[in-house]
Motif scaffolding. Structure first.
Motif, mmCIF file in Angstrom:
data_model
loop_
_atom_site.group_PDB
_atom_site.id
_atom_site.type_symbol
_atom_site.label_atom_id
_atom_site.label_comp_id
_atom_site.label_asym_id
_atom_site.label_seq_id
_atom_site.Cartn_x
_atom_site.Cartn_y
_atom_site.Cartn_z
ATOM 1 N N ASP A 152 -35.156 38.942 22.728
ATOM 2 C CA ASP A 152 -36.605 39.143 22.636
ATOM 3 C C ASP A 152 -37.305 37.793 22.451
ATOM 4 O O ASP A 152 -37.089 37.114 21.448
ATOM 5 N N ILE A 153 -38.141 37.409 23.411
ATOM 6 C CA ILE A 153 -38.793 36.085 23.327
ATOM 7 C C ILE A 153 -39.869 36.032 22.252
ATOM 8 O O ILE A 153 -40.375 34.952 21.933
ATOM 9 N N LEU A 154 -40.236 37.174 21.692
ATOM 10 C CA LEU A 154 -41.235 37.173 20.619
ATOM 11 C C LEU A 154 -40.607 36.825 19.267
ATOM 12 O O LEU A 154 -41.327 36.579 18.305
ATOM 13 N N LYS A 155 -39.283 36.790 19.214
ATOM 14 C CA LYS A 155 -38.608 36.438 17.969
ATOM 15 C C LYS A 155 -38.577 34.924 17.799
ATOM 16 O O LYS A 155 -38.277 34.187 18.737
ATOM 17 N N GLN A 156 -38.871 34.461 16.599
ATOM 18 C CA GLN A 156 -38.863 33.029 16.317
ATOM 19 C C GLN A 156 -37.470 32.434 16.522
ATOM 20 O O GLN A 156 -37.334 31.277 16.961
ATOM 21 N N SER A 157 -36.436 33.212 16.245
ATOM 22 C CA SER A 157 -35.063 32.728 16.406
ATOM 23 C C SER A 157 -34.762 32.398 17.870
ATOM 24 O O SER A 157 -34.049 31.435 18.175
ATOM 25 N N MET A 158 -35.319 33.194 18.783
ATOM 26 C CA MET A 158 -35.113 32.946 20.213
ATOM 27 C C MET A 158 -35.802 31.651 20.637
ATOM 28 O O MET A 158 -35.243 30.842 21.390
ATOM 29 N N LYS A 159 -37.010 31.444 20.141
ATOM 30 C CA LYS A 159 -37.730 30.210 20.458
ATOM 31 C C LYS A 159 -36.965 28.999 19.917
ATOM 32 O O LYS A 159 -36.845 27.973 20.598
ATOM 33 N N ALA A 222 -40.139 42.892 22.881
ATOM 34 C CA ALA A 222 -40.260 44.153 22.147
ATOM 35 C C ALA A 222 -41.675 44.701 22.341
ATOM 36 O O ALA A 222 -42.629 43.942 22.532
ATOM 37 N N ALA A 223 -41.796 46.013 22.332
ATOM 38 C CA ALA A 223 -43.109 46.636 22.501
ATOM 39 C C ALA A 223 -44.045 46.201 21.381
ATOM 40 O O ALA A 223 -43.655 46.162 20.208
ATOM 41 N N LYS A 224 -45.267 45.864 21.753
ATOM 42 C CA LYS A 224 -46.237 45.424 20.752
ATOM 43 C C LYS A 224 -46.791 46.615 19.982
ATOM 44 O O LYS A 224 -46.899 47.726 20.508
#
Length: 350
Positions: A152-159, A222-224
């Protein structure tokens, strides 16, 4: 895999980069202003705001010293007003701590108000040649498609993982061009809406999503959470040649900006007239001014407007309302774009 994108990307960028005003003179101040403006705003829209902003505030010192109302007026239309408020806070810290020049240090940039890892990376790499990644939505989309990463690109861990991966392959001699090549690819080729232009992509041969026909499946998000819906009644109150506005509270949504008077819920004409009379104004005429909606990040306003003409009074302030003429409403008071559908009632004769 990512090491293979470096050279083709840089060559492609050299030949295909767009001519943008902030690229012509990439001083630390210019890069910073442009990157903050470009957050959640289209490039074409930013060009005009960027030119106007720098004409009014050509140096960081000017930003630090600018009166808040003038600053918010310069930002009017870009939305997310906390961005420019934080910019001014940061500018004042830079004046106090770094003699008026943004520090040539990624970690110090990161500590300034409103500057996250992306902006710090952009300023550090583009303005100072410091090899630090600048990972935004465009870059995440490009990298997840190349690697077919399902996270999920919205996760800080992914960034964070993407930043670490890019830091390993970043060229030491031109980190700014490398970052901008990724941004440019995401903005013009590996686009967010519609099918990517894979036939034009300089790194298509190493892209896993292209090879497997899964480009449109990435990036994963992930769905907003559904936005809260608020119903509001907006009042355009005309007093002679002047119109009512009021200032919003110093904290919260649209903090410190001016707005057209508005009330929660949908009021009837009788309730509106009662409200106007409660301000010791005499309503002469009322009519509907149409429906509109405005979407904020976590809330959506669904508005019904009414135009009310009142008997002329010389009072400039009535309760929380102040009356201003057309010219003042355009040039002096920052009224957010949430009310743009009703500005025509102020700027034209009805």
């Amino acid at each position: 895999m990512l090491e293979q994108i470096r050279e083709p990307l840089l060559s492609w960028y050299k030949e295909n980069k767009r001519s943008l005003p902030w690229r012509e003179d990439p001083t630390p101040y210019h890069v910073w202003i442009s990157e903050i403006m470009l957050q959640q705003t289209r490039v074409e829209a930013v060009k005009e705001y960027y030119a106007r902003f720098l004409f009014a505030l050509p140096e960081l010192k000017d930003l630090a010293e600018c009166p808040e109302e003038r600053l918010l007026k310069l930002w009017e239309g870009l939305g997310y007003y906390n961005r420019v408020k934080n910019m001014q806070k940061a500018a004042r810290e830079v004046m106090e701590q770094y003699d008026g020049r943004l520090p040539a240090d990624y970690e110090k940039l990161l500590k300034l108000p409103g500057i996250g890892s992306y902006t710090a990376g952009a300023v550090a790499s583009i303005a100072y040649g410091i090899p630090r990644p600048a990972v935004d939505g465009n870059v995440l989309r490009v990298i997840t498609r190349i690697t077919e990463n399902p996270e999920d690109i919205l996760k800080q861990s992914m960034k964070k993982k993407t930043e670490e991966a890019l830091l390993e392959i970043m060229p030491k001699d031109c980190p700014g061009d490398f970052n901008q090549s990724l941004m440019e690819l995401g903005a013009t080729v590996c686009v967010p809406n519609g099918m990517a232009k894979c036939q034009c992509c300089p790194v298509a041969r190493v892209c896993q999503a292209y090879a497997h026909g899964t480009v449109m499946e990435y990036p994963k998000k992930a769905a907003k959470k559904q936005r809260k819906i608020e119903e509001r009644t907006v009042l355009v109150i005309q007093n002679g040649q002047e119109f009512a506005i009021s200032k919003r509270p110093p904290k919260g949504l649209l903090a410190g900006l001016y707005e057209l008077p508005n009330k929660e819920g949908y009021l009837t004409e009788e309730e509106i007239l009662s409200f106007v009379k409660g301000l010791h104004l005499i309503p002469l005429h009322i009519r509907e001014a149409g429906e509109a909606k405005h979407i904020f990040s976590h809330v959506e306003w669904r508005m019904k407007g009414y135009f009310i003409k009142v008997a002329a009074t010389e009072e400039k302030k009535v309760g929380s309302l102040i009356f201003v003429d057309r010219k003042e409403s355009r040039g002096k008071y920052p009224i957010p774009s949430a009310f743009s559908a009703y500005r025509k009632f102020i700027e034209e004769d009805f």
